[in-house]
Each structure stands twice: as C-alpha cells, then as structure tokens.
Write a protein that holds these residues in place. Structure first.
Motif, mmCIF file in Angstrom:
data_model
loop_
_atom_site.group_PDB
_atom_site.id
_atom_site.type_symbol
_atom_site.label_atom_id
_atom_site.label_comp_id
_atom_site.label_asym_id
_atom_site.label_seq_id
_atom_site.Cartn_x
_atom_site.Cartn_y
_atom_site.Cartn_z
ATOM 1 N N TRP A 55 4.512 -4.007 -4.315
ATOM 2 C CA TRP A 55 3.055 -3.857 -4.386
ATOM 3 C C TRP A 55 2.473 -3.604 -2.999
ATOM 4 O O TRP A 55 1.617 -2.740 -2.816
ATOM 5 N N ALA A 56 2.926 -4.363 -2.007
ATOM 6 C CA ALA A 56 2.434 -4.168 -0.650
ATOM 7 C C ALA A 56 2.824 -2.795 -0.105
ATOM 8 O O ALA A 56 2.034 -2.117 0.565
ATOM 9 N N ALA A 57 4.050 -2.349 -0.419
ATOM 10 C CA ALA A 57 4.494 -1.034 0.052
ATOM 11 C C ALA A 57 3.677 0.087 -0.583
ATOM 12 O O ALA A 57 3.327 1.070 0.085
ATOM 13 N N SER A 58 3.354 -0.044 -1.868
ATOM 14 C CA SER A 58 2.567 1.001 -2.527
ATOM 15 C C SER A 58 1.167 1.103 -1.931
ATOM 16 O O SER A 58 0.658 2.199 -1.693
ATOM 17 N N ARG A 59 0.537 -0.022 -1.662
ATOM 18 C CA ARG A 59 -0.791 0.005 -1.046
ATOM 19 C C ARG A 59 -0.729 0.577 0.370
ATOM 20 O O ARG A 59 -1.631 1.309 0.797
ATOM 21 N N LEU A 60 0.318 0.240 1.106
ATOM 22 C CA LEU A 60 0.454 0.758 2.459
ATOM 23 C C LEU A 60 0.648 2.268 2.463
ATOM 24 O O LEU A 60 0.023 2.991 3.259
ATOM 25 N N VAL A 61 1.468 2.776 1.559
ATOM 26 C CA VAL A 61 1.707 4.221 1.493
ATOM 27 C C VAL A 61 0.438 4.962 1.105
ATOM 28 O O VAL A 61 0.105 6.014 1.671
ATOM 29 N N VAL A 62 -0.315 4.418 0.128
ATOM 30 C CA VAL A 62 -1.561 5.072 -0.294
ATOM 31 C C VAL A 62 -2.580 5.059 0.842
ATOM 32 O O VAL A 62 -3.295 6.048 1.079
ATOM 33 N N ALA A 63 -2.652 3.960 1.583
ATOM 34 C CA ALA A 63 -3.617 3.885 2.685
ATOM 35 C C ALA A 63 -3.258 4.838 3.818
ATOM 36 O O ALA A 63 -4.140 5.413 4.466
ATOM 37 N N VAL A 64 -1.966 5.024 4.054
ATOM 38 C CA VAL A 64 -1.547 5.869 5.170
ATOM 39 C C VAL A 64 -1.591 7.350 4.813
ATOM 40 O O VAL A 64 -2.086 8.183 5.581
#
Length: 355
Positions: A55-64
């Motif tokens: 979940w944290a990785a998906s949010r990080l990828v979308v934000a970047v």
C-alpha cells in the motif's frame, strides 16, 4: 513395505522441513517474548506487513509518477487507467509474495485455474466482454471524463465521472449516478455535447398568424434571444464539418401552415449546460416582446362555413315565460293542464332542416 530409496526420500524431506523451520525461527526470534507465539500468528503478521508495504509503495509511485503520466497521455481516463494498473501490479506482486507463507505455490494455482477454467469462464464472460469494450472506448475516444453526454434510448443526460475497463460512471443532472457496463454503452447511441466544441445549437418553433407583421415578428424573436445569457449574440460563423452557420440568433420561415406561419428560431449557446433553463428564458423574452407588437401567436382554430350546398335550417326563439306554482320546476309542462300535460308544443314555430 517401503523401499530403501523411498525411506531416504522421506528422511530428506523431513530434514529440509526442519531446516526451513529453524530458518524461520532464526529470522523471527520470539524467545524475548514472555509468552509463546503460534506459527499462524507469525504468518498473519507477515501478511499484514507485506500488504502494508504494498500500500505504501503504491501511494509513493502514484505521488512520484502521477504528474508525469498525466502529462504524457494528456487524457484523464487513460491517466487513471495507468495509475490503477500500477496499483494492481504492486498488489499482485505482494500476493505472490504472500502465497509461499501459507504453502501455496504458483504451480498449484495454475492447476486450479486449469481445472475450474470452464466454470469460471461462463461467469467471467460478461466481465471479460466489458473489459474488451473498455479498451475500445479508450481507443475510440467517443467521450472523456468531464464531457456532458446523453444516452438516447433512455434520455439520461449527465457528466462522465469515471471510465474504467468495465464500466462508465455518469453523474446525471438529477445528482444521481448511473453505471453502465462498457459492453452495453458501446451498442447504444450516445450524444456528446462537449466533445471538441462546447457550443451547442438549439431551436425554438413559433407559429404566428397571417394577419400579423411577419418581418417585425422575426426581428423581435431574434432580439429576444440575444438578450439571454449564454446565448451567442454574434461573431464569425460557426463551422461544423464543411458547413458554416451564423453564430447570431436567426429566425427562419419554416412553412406556411393551416393555422399560421411556422417560424423556427436557431441560436447557439456558449456551453451545453442549463439547456432547459436557457430555453425557458428565451421563450419568456419572446412572449414579452410579441405581447405589445403587431404580432399574434397563432393557436389551432376551425371555421364552419355554410354555403348553397349545405341546405337551410329555420330557427326561431320564443321569449321565456315566467312560471309559478307547483309545476315551475317542469319547464315542459303547463300548470293549468291536467296531469302536467304539455300544451306548449308547436308554439316555437320551428321546423326541421329543409332544402
């Protein structure tokens, strides 16, 4: 009786299992806890840890990469689709990492899919069809998120709120959501009011009498439309395909009808919103301007004409006579006659139709 080779194989499996359990205990030591921890609790803890990291990785990828992806495709629907695919891909990898914790291998999953593929295919056939139609919608681009569309057969009009591979979500003008599978919406007629040019042409039909001032009526109707907000007052002609149409409101003579002259007003709106409210304001202005002019709005009427071929009918009217007494409530009777006998017949002198 087992063979020596089989016993050796069984012992090797036990040894491998012991080594694996010892490795897990070394990786997750629990000797420091004041109470023993069952293995299933460790499995659940590892599962939650992997899901949290996904979940944290998906949010990080979308934000970047979200802004870069939107600038690359320049279409909200495709941007959302790519971001959803990234999230799904990350969680698929997390799922594959969770399966070995519970002793499930990829080969077991492949075998299960092969066994139940026939039954699952029947259930998933509509979903697969909608997904394929979703790819066609994204490629054909009949509408985009934010466009105002109308489904012709159901007359549902609203704004496209979301486009996925399975369905299209429409927010209607009644503030309700309509979810239509892509497989169904591709087989329907859809009107897009804001595809490339948000300007929309509307029409208003008016019937005026033959006795009125026709040029004045057309001029007043055009002025009435120009006074309404969102109506384009003038400017260069609007190009639709290879044709050009006047931008200012124009009143045409459509036909000469039975009850009056049929006029058609055509006007353009700067945006396809509040169509009914704008049309109501245009009609109100038309009514107000024609009220004091030498123009009358026609209404259906009929004329009955008698000529020499229609025959003749003689009619005479007798003056009403005042009646008193018990027989006053019976206009056909004479109070002086016995048993209420009618004695007024023939007094009118009327006769039936002749000729």
């Amino acid at each position: 009786m087992g063979t020596p080779g089989g016993a050796t194989t069984a012992e090797g499996r036990r040894a491998a299992a012991n080594v694996a359990s010892q490795s897990v205990e070394n990786l997750l030591p629990t000797s420091w806890l004041p109470f023993p921890v069952p293995p299933w609790a460790l499995d659940i803890l590892a599962t939650l840890l992997i899901l949290g990291l996904a979940w944290a990785a998906s949010r990080l990828v979308v934000a970047v990469f979200g802004r870069r992806i939107s600038q690359r495709f320049q279409r909200p629907s495709i941007t959302r689709m790519v971001l959803r695919a990234i999230r799904v891909g990350i969680f698929v990898v997390a799922t594959l990492a969770i399966l070995p914790i519970y002793g499930v291998s990829l080969g077991d999953i492949t075998l299960s899919v092969a066994v139940f593929s026939a039954a699952i295919g029947v259930v998933l056939a509509p979903i697969v069809g909608s997904i394929i139609s979703g790819f066609f919608l994204l490629a054909d681009q009949p509408y985009e998120i934010g466009d105002m569309i109308e489904i012709v057969d159901t007359q549902q009009r609203g704004f496209v709120d979301d486009i996925t591979l399975r369905y299209t979500k429409i927010m209607t003008l009644d503030n309700t959501f309509v979810v239509v599978p892509n497989g169904e919406i591709r087989s329907r007629d859809v009107i897009n009011y804001s595809a490339e040019d948000p300007r929309t042409r509307q029409t208003l039909d008016i019937v005026v009498t033959y006795e009125g001032d026709l040029p004045q009526a057309r001029d007043l109707i055009e002025r009435a439309a120009k006074e309404v907000d969102r109506v384009i007052e003038g400017g260069p002609d609007i190009r639709v395909g290879s044709a050009r149409y006047p931008a200012a409101p124009t009143c045409y003579i459509e036909t000469f009808g039975d009850h009056g002259v049929h006029l058609r007003l055509r006007y353009w709106l700067s945006e396809p919103y509040k169509l009914l409210a704008t049309k109501s304001k245009v009609q109100t202005n038309v009514w107000r301007r024609l009220e004091d002019a030498d123009v009358e709005i026609a209404y259906p009427h009929q004329h009955v004409v008698f000529d020499e071929t229609s025959g003749q009918m003689d009619v005479s009217v007798s003056p009403p006579r005042r009646r008193t007494g018990p027989g006053a409530h019976r206009p056909d009777s004479n109070p002086g006659a016995p048993n209420g006998e009618n004695t007024d017949r023939g007094e009118s002198g009327g006769s039936g139709p002749t000729g």
